[in-house]
Write an enzyme that holds these catalytic residues in place. Structure first.
Site, PDB file in Angstrom:
ATOM      1  CD  GLU A 111      -7.140   3.467   1.843  1.00  0.00           C
ATOM      2  OE1 GLU A 111      -6.764   2.320   1.537  1.00  0.00           O
ATOM      3  OE2 GLU A 111      -6.626   4.128   2.753  1.00  0.00           O
ATOM      4  CD  GLU A 157      -4.474  -0.386  -0.302  1.00  0.00           C
ATOM      5  OE1 GLU A 157      -4.255  -1.616  -0.191  1.00  0.00           O
ATOM      6  OE2 GLU A 157      -4.987   0.274   0.605  1.00  0.00           O
ATOM      7  CG  HIS A 194     -10.005   0.854   3.319  1.00  0.00           C
ATOM      8  ND1 HIS A 194     -10.576   1.825   4.112  1.00  0.00           N
ATOM      9  CD2 HIS A 194      -8.679   0.901   3.572  1.00  0.00           C
ATOM     10  CE1 HIS A 194      -9.628   2.451   4.798  1.00  0.00           C
ATOM     11  NE2 HIS A 194      -8.468   1.910   4.497  1.00  0.00           N
ATOM     12  CG  ASP A 237      -1.881   1.121   1.308  1.00  0.00           C
ATOM     13  OD1 ASP A 237      -1.892   1.940   0.359  1.00  0.00           O
ATOM     14  OD2 ASP A 237      -2.653   1.186   2.288  1.00  0.00           O
ATOM     15  CG  HIS A 269      -1.503   5.227   3.382  1.00  0.00           C
ATOM     16  ND1 HIS A 269      -1.571   6.223   4.321  1.00  0.00           N
ATOM     17  CD2 HIS A 269      -2.454   4.320   3.733  1.00  0.00           C
ATOM     18  CE1 HIS A 269      -2.521   5.928   5.205  1.00  0.00           C
ATOM     19  NE2 HIS A 269      -3.069   4.781   4.870  1.00  0.00           N
ATOM     20  CG  ASP A 302     -14.048   1.801   4.530  1.00  0.00           C
ATOM     21  OD1 ASP A 302     -15.126   1.503   5.093  1.00  0.00           O
ATOM     22  OD2 ASP A 302     -12.970   1.928   5.129  1.00  0.00           O
TER      23      ASP A 302
HETATM   24 MG   LIG Z   1      -4.813   1.735   1.914  1.00  0.00          MG
END
Ligand SMILES: [Mg+2]
Length: 381
Positions: free
Chosen positions: A235, A209, A284, A183, A185, A257
């Site tokens: 997400e 990700e 997520h 990830d 982020h 999510d």
């Molecule tokens: Mg993530």
């Protein structure tokens, strides 16, 4: 049946639960939260509750329409998350009313168990590899790594080496019979992500990700085309409309999510939309037990499910916060890294209301960390 009350509970470490009660004694639980903005979402839930009190809880799609669109202004993390938690609670009530788990109301189970992954964490290659090894020994078939610290727009070769070295160490520790995801982020710029993707490609990650921030979703196709590594995102996307540009850009994995993207109702539709692009779902869920139960119900009902995130330490109950809010943790029991089909009515879990009331007394003040670059400027977390 009519809705008679709606209560919310601010729960450590960073969550918010909502309870919808009806005049027939059936109660539904949901998890409406934005991490770091729980009290803001709580205020939105309170505003939306004004409409729901007195309504028939079984008219879920109609309520979703009114809650999402009836205020004229719509969309975004806070409103879509408030709607999401209320929507989960309405599905919980619908399932309990009909004596069936939610996935049976969504068309029935398409699988018998749900594959999950855990976060390996770790600040160094050695630490991440040790953690990952422990997780696969506990039965997980897949682990995920987050990125290392603040990341410069075009960070140094040394930074790339540290990041890639950590992925390589984990791959070596878990072998090629287990999956490894990374990830980013949203900490990477697109050009820096392109460099990293080339370098991790030989390590065959399950997916990488958030290679770009959600506001650059229109550019995510550039990351897709830079590599054979499957690209995941979602997400911080809150609706079918938000997902459409990512899907048309060629992502492999959509990560809505269920506590942010309009709940079970909207995520079911996001899954159906993703299926038309041959995209799989890996929802997520760094959240609590109600959000996870909602994810599992969706995973049981959709054909294009890949894997489920969870942070509740399912392999070692008590090792992470969250399970203490359940009367019985057995619905989440892990076998070979998978949760067996939930069979209880509604979301399939029973909340320990006394524990929730006790733990909500202190609430929480969780705020996302603020990272800085070496020159003192803001860095993405
Ligand atoms: Mg993530």
């Amino acid at each position: 049946m009519r809705i008679v009350s709606i209560e919310s509970f601010l729960l450590p470490p960073r969550w918010l639960l909502v309870k919808i009660s009806t005049d027939e004694g059936i109660e539904g639980w949901g998890e409406p939260v934005v991490e770091g903005r729980a009290e803001t979402v709580r205020a939105a839930v309170g505003e939306l509750a004004d409409y729901l009190i007195g309504q028939d809880p079984l008219r879920i799609t109609d309520h979703w329409q009114v809650l999402s669109k009836g205020g004229f202004y719509r969309g975004g993390a806070v409103l879509a998350s408030a709607v999401a938690g209320l929507d989960q609670a309405l599905w919980d009530i619908a399932g309990k009313h009909r004596g069936a788990p939610v996935h049976e109301l969504l068309g029935g189970a398409v699988r018998d168990r749900v594959r999950t992954y855990a976060h390996a964490g770790g600040e160094s290659a050695e630490e991440s590899a040790d953690n990952a090894k422990r997780l696969v020994e506990a039965g997980y078939g897949a682990v995920k790594l987050g990125p290392l610290g603040a990341t410069g727009f075009l960070d140094t070769p040394r930074h790339l080496d540290l990041e890639v070295g950590r992925v390589a160490a984990v791959r070596e520790a878990i072998g090629d019979t287990h999956d490894l995801a990374l990830d980013l982020h949203g900490r990477y710029s697109l050009p820096h992500a392109r460099r990293l993707l080339r370098e991790v490609e030989p390590l065959r990650p399950l997916f990488v990700e958030e290679p770009v921030l959600p506001e650059y979703t229109g550019l995510i196709g550039e990351a897709v085309r830079a590599t054979t590594v499957p690209i995941a995102t979602g997400e911080r996307l809150y609706s079918r409309t938000d997902f459409l540009p990512a899907l048309t850009a060629g992502i492999a994995v959509a990560q809505p999510d269920l506590s942010h993207a309009g709940g079970i109702t909207e995520c079911l539709r996001i899954a159906a939309l993703a299926e038309t692009f041959d995209v799989a779902l890996a929802p997520h869920c760094p959240l609590g037990p109600v959000a996870l139960a909602a994810c599992l119900q969706l995973a049981l009902a959709i054909p294009n499910f890949l894997i489920q995130e969870q942070v509740l330490g399912l392999h070692a109950p008590g090792s992470a916060p969250g399970l203490e809010y359940l009367v019985d943790t057995s619905p989440f029991a892990l076998r070979d890294g998978c949760v067996e089909r939930l069979t209880g009515p509604g979301l399939g879990i029973t909340i320990d209301e006394a524990a929730v009331r006790r733990c909500s007394a202190g609430g929480h003040r969780f705020r996302s960390p603020v990272l800085r670059h070496p020159d003192g400027s803001f860095a993405e977390w």
